[in-house]
Design a protein around this motif. Structure first.
Motif, PDB file in Angstrom:
ATOM      1  N   THR A 164       0.840  -1.200   0.000  1.00  0.00           N
ATOM      2  CA  THR A 164       0.000   0.000   0.000  1.00  0.00           C
ATOM      3  C   THR A 164       0.872   1.246   0.000  1.00  0.00           C
ATOM      4  N   ALA A 165       0.264   2.374  -0.348  1.00  0.00           N
ATOM      5  CA  ALA A 165       0.990   3.646  -0.323  1.00  0.00           C
ATOM      6  C   ALA A 165       1.438   3.987   1.091  1.00  0.00           C
ATOM      7  N   ALA A 166       0.614   3.653   2.069  1.00  0.00           N
ATOM      8  CA  ALA A 166       0.955   3.957   3.460  1.00  0.00           C
ATOM      9  C   ALA A 166       2.158   3.140   3.922  1.00  0.00           C
ATOM     10  N   TYR A 167       2.166   1.852   3.590  1.00  0.00           N
ATOM     11  CA  TYR A 167       3.329   1.024   3.941  1.00  0.00           C
ATOM     12  C   TYR A 167       4.574   1.511   3.210  1.00  0.00           C
ATOM     13  N   MET A 168       4.397   1.918   1.965  1.00  0.00           N
ATOM     14  CA  MET A 168       5.529   2.433   1.198  1.00  0.00           C
ATOM     15  C   MET A 168       6.127   3.650   1.893  1.00  0.00           C
ATOM     16  N   ASP A 169       5.280   4.587   2.268  1.00  0.00           N
ATOM     17  CA  ASP A 169       5.759   5.820   2.894  1.00  0.00           C
ATOM     18  C   ASP A 169       6.362   5.558   4.281  1.00  0.00           C
ATOM     19  N   ALA A 170       5.778   4.599   4.995  1.00  0.00           N
ATOM     20  CA  ALA A 170       6.222   4.360   6.369  1.00  0.00           C
ATOM     21  C   ALA A 170       7.488   3.505   6.447  1.00  0.00           C
ATOM     22  N   PHE A 171       7.634   2.550   5.519  1.00  0.00           N
ATOM     23  CA  PHE A 171       8.717   1.573   5.666  1.00  0.00           C
ATOM     24  C   PHE A 171       9.541   1.341   4.401  1.00  0.00           C
ATOM     25  N   TYR A 172       8.877   1.023   3.304  1.00  0.00           N
ATOM     26  CA  TYR A 172       9.591   0.490   2.146  1.00  0.00           C
ATOM     27  C   TYR A 172      10.454   1.523   1.422  1.00  0.00           C
ATOM     28  N   ARG A 173       9.954   2.755   1.282  1.00  0.00           N
ATOM     29  CA  ARG A 173      10.664   3.728   0.451  1.00  0.00           C
ATOM     30  C   ARG A 173      12.062   4.033   1.005  1.00  0.00           C
ATOM     31  N   ASP A 174      12.141   4.346   2.272  1.00  0.00           N
ATOM     32  CA  ASP A 174      13.437   4.675   2.868  1.00  0.00           C
ATOM     33  C   ASP A 174      14.404   3.498   2.779  1.00  0.00           C
ATOM     34  N   LEU A 175      13.883   2.285   2.970  1.00  0.00           N
ATOM     35  CA  LEU A 175      14.732   1.098   3.064  1.00  0.00           C
ATOM     36  C   LEU A 175      15.148   0.559   1.702  1.00  0.00           C
ATOM     37  N   LEU A 176      14.196   0.547   0.737  1.00  0.00           N
ATOM     38  CA  LEU A 176      14.413  -0.202  -0.500  1.00  0.00           C
ATOM     39  C   LEU A 176      14.405   0.635  -1.775  1.00  0.00           C
ATOM     40  N   VAL A 177      14.056   1.908  -1.668  1.00  0.00           N
ATOM     41  CA  VAL A 177      14.026   2.768  -2.855  1.00  0.00           C
ATOM     42  C   VAL A 177      15.061   3.889  -2.727  1.00  0.00           C
ATOM     43  N   ASP A 178      14.928   4.704  -1.682  1.00  0.00           N
ATOM     44  CA  ASP A 178      15.832   5.838  -1.496  1.00  0.00           C
ATOM     45  C   ASP A 178      17.113   5.467  -0.745  1.00  0.00           C
ATOM     46  N   ASN A 179      17.104   4.294  -0.110  1.00  0.00           N
ATOM     47  CA  ASN A 179      18.270   3.802   0.645  1.00  0.00           C
ATOM     48  C   ASN A 179      18.796   4.845   1.627  1.00  0.00           C
ATOM     49  N   ARG A 180      17.894   5.411   2.389  1.00  0.00           N
ATOM     50  CA  ARG A 180      18.276   6.439   3.358  1.00  0.00           C
ATOM     51  C   ARG A 180      19.042   5.872   4.552  1.00  0.00           C
ATOM     52  N   HIS A 181      19.053   4.525   4.668  1.00  0.00           N
ATOM     53  CA  HIS A 181      19.809   3.909   5.762  1.00  0.00           C
ATOM     54  C   HIS A 181      21.191   3.465   5.307  1.00  0.00           C
ATOM     55  N   SER A 182      21.524   3.767   4.036  1.00  0.00           N
ATOM     56  CA  SER A 182      22.867   3.495   3.491  1.00  0.00           C
ATOM     57  C   SER A 182      23.266   2.031   3.626  1.00  0.00           C
ATOM     58  N   LEU A 183      22.351   1.144   3.298  1.00  0.00           N
ATOM     59  CA  LEU A 183      22.619  -0.298   3.342  1.00  0.00           C
ATOM     60  C   LEU A 183      22.996  -0.779   1.948  1.00  0.00           C
ATOM     61  N   ARG A 184      24.161  -1.421   1.845  1.00  0.00           N
ATOM     62  CA  ARG A 184      24.615  -1.946   0.562  1.00  0.00           C
ATOM     63  C   ARG A 184      25.271  -3.303   0.759  1.00  0.00           C
ATOM     64  N   ASN A 185      25.215  -4.117  -0.285  1.00  0.00           N
ATOM     65  CA  ASN A 185      25.866  -5.416  -0.244  1.00  0.00           C
ATOM     66  C   ASN A 185      27.375  -5.246  -0.421  1.00  0.00           C
ATOM     67  N   PRO A 186      28.162  -6.280  -0.136  1.00  0.00           N
ATOM     68  CA  PRO A 186      29.626  -6.160  -0.221  1.00  0.00           C
ATOM     69  C   PRO A 186      30.155  -5.711  -1.574  1.00  0.00           C
ATOM     70  N   ASN A 187      29.396  -5.914  -2.659  1.00  0.00           N
ATOM     71  CA  ASN A 187      29.830  -5.446  -3.978  1.00  0.00           C
ATOM     72  C   ASN A 187      29.328  -4.036  -4.268  1.00  0.00           C
TER      73      ASN A 187
END
Length: 494
Positions: free
Chosen positions: A209-232
């Motif tokens: 949903t748009a609400a879940y996207m705004d609350a959780f998914y966007r920062d984590l999986l789209v904008d990567n605001r938590h700066s999480l990256r794989n070893p490559n």
């Protein structure tokens, strides 16, 4: 005269109150009949009261629950030894919890019923995101006693069914089942695991949903605001086991275009007992068709499946998966760790699974060559175990946000150590409704992900990417160099 007028006014108020109550019942998605009818909203669940006329006893209370789906109650039964919990909306070990967070009884007997707390609105801070209600179980399975047909009719498309399966004789052994297309239950990859990557799978079930996207998914999986990256240095990926109700396909497209995986969780979030193979196909393959039509997804990449409520449907379910080019199922729970045994690696279903290894069966008794199983290994707590992390009891509903955050942080760290000690792919399988029920749990998840992301061998991957490694195991160093194409930045994006 004044007394008469007051009496008339009082009568009118009573009539208006009765009328309002009646209108509320009429507007309800489902109604529990009784001396005082109870309204239950769409997707809400309540315990089923016992029926003494059928010989049911108080000890059986909590064994069954019912969910309001499409204005009709669907009744389910927990596996033996499991009881329903209306707070987390799952079957779990131990006594039932058929009462809400406020302590008010919900269906406490066969004659008295009140509405489940599952119908209550979420906390104000999370209300905007609560557009769907989670109803999946933990390590248990459930048995449906009523059915509902899917809304989508499956079409053959371009993915034709292969020839009928052949049942091999005997049990799975290394001489009969060899990589890259076959792997036995309990088998380990043929590689020095101390040099192997540590794979972590993050998945979410049900609607996007748009609400879940705004609350959780966007920062984590789209904008990567938590700066999480794989070893490559490529972006991390997650998988969404999608059902149709409440799904916003514009949000799905954003996540899909950012390389996240989408898989089937059935169209209507139900796979009825006793259904025909065609009905199962409509439910399972229907999500793939919706993703193709609504998101322009590549149908050859929608290859995963998780059963609603983790309720397996035996051979017929796996026939549909195998016959429609699904690559993997992720529905079979494994609680062996609770018994002191190891976690399971993904394995193929070329050989039937011993029933003692299938706590949420019925599991397949036929052969489905090349179809992988990504098992739900048990998470553990001091109070028990669970396969979906939102089914574990980690925090109390009365805990404040920071207390919840710390409890979940320790929960994730403790279980990561158990997976890491064996280098078995760790799963973080959940519903986003967990983050609504326990404010602070999402922050704890991000805290844990950041901490383990500092380890040079930790990768956040989809099940499909994990299976690519299972077919050709390589060291962490080789993975960083690009030995597995789907792990590279270019090929991991659709």
């Amino acid at each position: 005269k004044k007394t008469k007028t007051s009496s008339i006014m009082s009568s009118k108020l009573v009539i208006l109150a009765m009328l309002a109550s009646f209108i509320q019942i009429l507007r309800a998605d489902c109604v529990i009949e009784g001396a005082t009818p109870i309204s239950v909203t769409e997707n809400a669940s309540v315990c089923v009261p016992i029926d003494p006329s059928k010989g049911e006893t108080e000890q059986q209370f909590g064994n069954k629950f019912q969910i309001c789906l499409n204005s009709t109650f669907q009744v389910f039964e927990c596996n033996e030894g499991m009881k329903y919990d209306v707070v987390s909306a799952d079957c779990r070990q131990g006594p039932h919890r058929c009462q809400g967070d406020d302590g008010n009884s919900t269906l406490t007997s066969s004659t008295q019923a009140t509405e489940s707390n599952a119908t209550s609105p979420p906390p104000a801070s999370a209300a905007a995101a609560a557009t769907t209600t989670s109803t999946s179980t933990s390590t248990s399975s459930v048995k449906a006693t009523t059915t509902k047909k899917a809304n989508v009719t499956s079409k053959p498309g371009n993915m034709n069914e292969p020839s009928p399966v052949v049942v091999p004789l005997g049990t799975c052994t290394s001489d009969k089942c060899k990589p890259p297309h076959c792997s036995c239950l309990n088998a380990k990859p043929n590689i020095d695991l101390s040099k192997a990557p540590m794979m972590v799978m993050l998945t979410f079930d049900d609607a996007v949903t748009a609400a879940y996207m705004d609350a959780f998914y966007r920062d984590l999986l789209v904008d990567n605001r938590h700066s999480l990256r794989n070893p490559n240095n490529c972006s991390i990926k997650a998988t969404f086991f999608l059902s149709a109700a409440n799904t916003d396909y514009k949000q799905v497209r954003i996540l899909y275009d950012n390389g996240n995986e989408f898989a089937s969780h059935t169209v209507n979030h139900i796979l009825p007992d006793g259904g025909t193979k065609e009905e199962y196909k409509e439910e399972i393959v229907g999500i793939r068709e919706l993703l193709v039509s609504e998101v322009m997804a590549d149908e050859t990449k929608v290859v995963g499946y998780r059963a609603p409520f983790l309720k397996l449907a035996g051979n017929q379910m796996f026939q549909v998966l195998h016959g429609n080019n699904f690559r993997y199922d992720s529905s079979i729970s494994n609680i062996e760790r609770k018994k002191g045994k190891s976690h399971l690696w993904p394995f193929t279903l070329d050989f039937p699974i011993p029933q003692e290894n299938c706590p949420n069966g019925p599991c397949p008794t036929e052969s489905f060559p090349g179809l992988w199983e990504v098992p739900l290994n048990a998470y553990t707590t001091d109070e028990g175990h669970c396969a979906m992390i939102d089914a574990c009891i980690v925090a109390n509903t009365t805990d404040d946000k920071e207390v919840v955050r710390e409890k979940y942080r320790q929960f994730f760290k403790q279980n990561f150590k158990a997976f890491y000690s064996e280098k078995v792919p760790m799963h973080i399988f959940t519903h986003s409704s967990l983050f609504l029920r326990h404010q602070g749990s999402f922050e704890a998840l991000v805290d844990c992900m950041k901490e383990i992301n500092d380890l040079p061998e930790v990768w956040f991957l989809t099940p499909s990417q994990v299976l690519d490694w299972m077919k050709t195991p390589v060291s962490n160093d080789d993975a960083i160099k690009g030995a597995i194409p789907s792990w590279t930045c270019q090929d991991s994006v659709h």
